[in-house]
Design a protein around this motif. Structure first.
Motif: not given
Ligand code: GDP
Length: 317
Positions: A193-194, A223-225, A230-233
């Protein structure tokens, strides 16, 4: 017992994977409520809703939020009545907000309202809001301070981010069960998550960081990164605003006081060798979740890692 800390859509994908491999009664999900907001006089908790819908099989697979196959007649009518409609609420989704708001108006806590809604939707896992008190993520921009939903949904996260704060956090308390779920778990997972606006508010609730640092369970984050994005957002902009590098090094930094293992993407394997991380181990795997099988695989990877060295040393005495 497995405990997972999570936020919105990225987190919901991970929890979808977990529900496929962890028995329902063994899974506790601690959810960000920093995005909660009042909408048309109702109490909306976007991240609790996403988790409740994913666990009940109701989540819209196309949108990643709201109820699958929902209609938007009420939204259309509110528009005709001259009300704001930038936050989309489907008709069946609206029923969740109505029931939650009714329970809160009757004096129930957010935890109690969450339990009632999830039980009535057939959810067997335990969903805990991070706190029963209001903690609001506020995003500072050149156009003024915005709530998270104003920043994210109304303004499409286009504003430069100058600051992020969690209003009310220092006076808040963890909801009943949150600390115990962290300290008695066999594994604590941080969803992809973020880190700033989904996991950050949970960590800002007094006592949560300490519980994570003191639990005898391995604490594993996905990791979201990946690489430098970032993968999204909007995670990249928000991380920069918090002085965090947009890479797995920044994710490690955000969690450095309690994390044992970061699961990074395999393309970061070379870079991982250069990340200065104290006792944190970085393990690489394919952490992209495109299909339901990917989600289960990523969840299984996070759960099946060899026990981190630090935990092995503690166990050895
Ligand atoms: P949102 O910001 O409200 O969408 O919700 P979250 O905070 O839960 O999720 C966003 C984070 O999840 C972003 O930082 C994304 O980079 C990350 N994310 C989304 N999809 C994936 C995926 O398939 N794999 C990984 N590792 N991260 C993802």
């Amino acid at each position: 017992m497995i405990t997972v800390l999570t936020g919105g859509t990225g987190g919901a994908k991970f929890v979808d994977g977990l529900r496929g491999i962890v028995p329902a009664e063994e899974l506790t999900i601690i959810v960000n409520t920093g995005d909660d907001h009042d909408w048309w006089g109702l109490y909306v908790s976007p991240d609790i809703d996403s988790i409740t819908y994913v666990l009940s099989g109701l989540l819209s697979p196309e949108r990643g939020w709201g109820v699958r196959g929902d209609t938007f007649h009420c939204l259309q009518q509110m528009k005709e009545l001259g009300e704001e409609t930038w936050f989309s609420v489907g008709d069946r989704d609206l029923a969740t907000h109505l029931l939650r708001s009714k329970l809160l108006a009757q004096g129930r806590t957010l935890s109690e309202a969450t339990r009632t809604v999830s039980e009535r939707l057939g959810v067997k896992q335990r969903i805990l809001p991070m706190s029963d008190q209001r903690v609001e993520t506020r995003v500072g921009t050149p156009n003024g301070e915005l709530s998270f939903e104003e920043y994210f949904v109304k303004r499409w996260y286009q504003d430069p981010v100058e600051s992020v704060r969690f209003a009310g956090a220092s006076e808040s308390e963890p909801a009943t069960g949150v600390i115990e779920a962290i300290t008695t778990a066999t594994a604590v997972l941080i969803a992809p998550s973020n880190p700033v606006t989904s996991i950050g508010p949970i960590l800002a609730v007094p006592g949560v960081r300490e519980a994570l640092a003191n639990t005898s369970a391995p604490v594993v984050a996905v990791s979201p990164i990946i690489g430098t994005a970032a993968v999204s957002g909007p995670a990249a902009n928000l991380m920069r605003a918090q002085g965090l590098e947009v890479s797995i090094a920044g994710v490690v930094k955000a969690y450095e006081d309690f994390l044992h293992v970061l699961v990074a993407h395999e393309s970061d394997a070379e870079f991982a060798k250069s990340v200065s991380i104290g006792k944190i181990e970085i393990q690489c795997a394919d952490i992209l979740m495109r299909t339901i099988d990917d989600r289960k695989r990523v969840a299984a990877t996070a759960l099946s890692l060899p026990r981190p060295k630090i935990i092995q040393e503690q166990a050895a005495g």
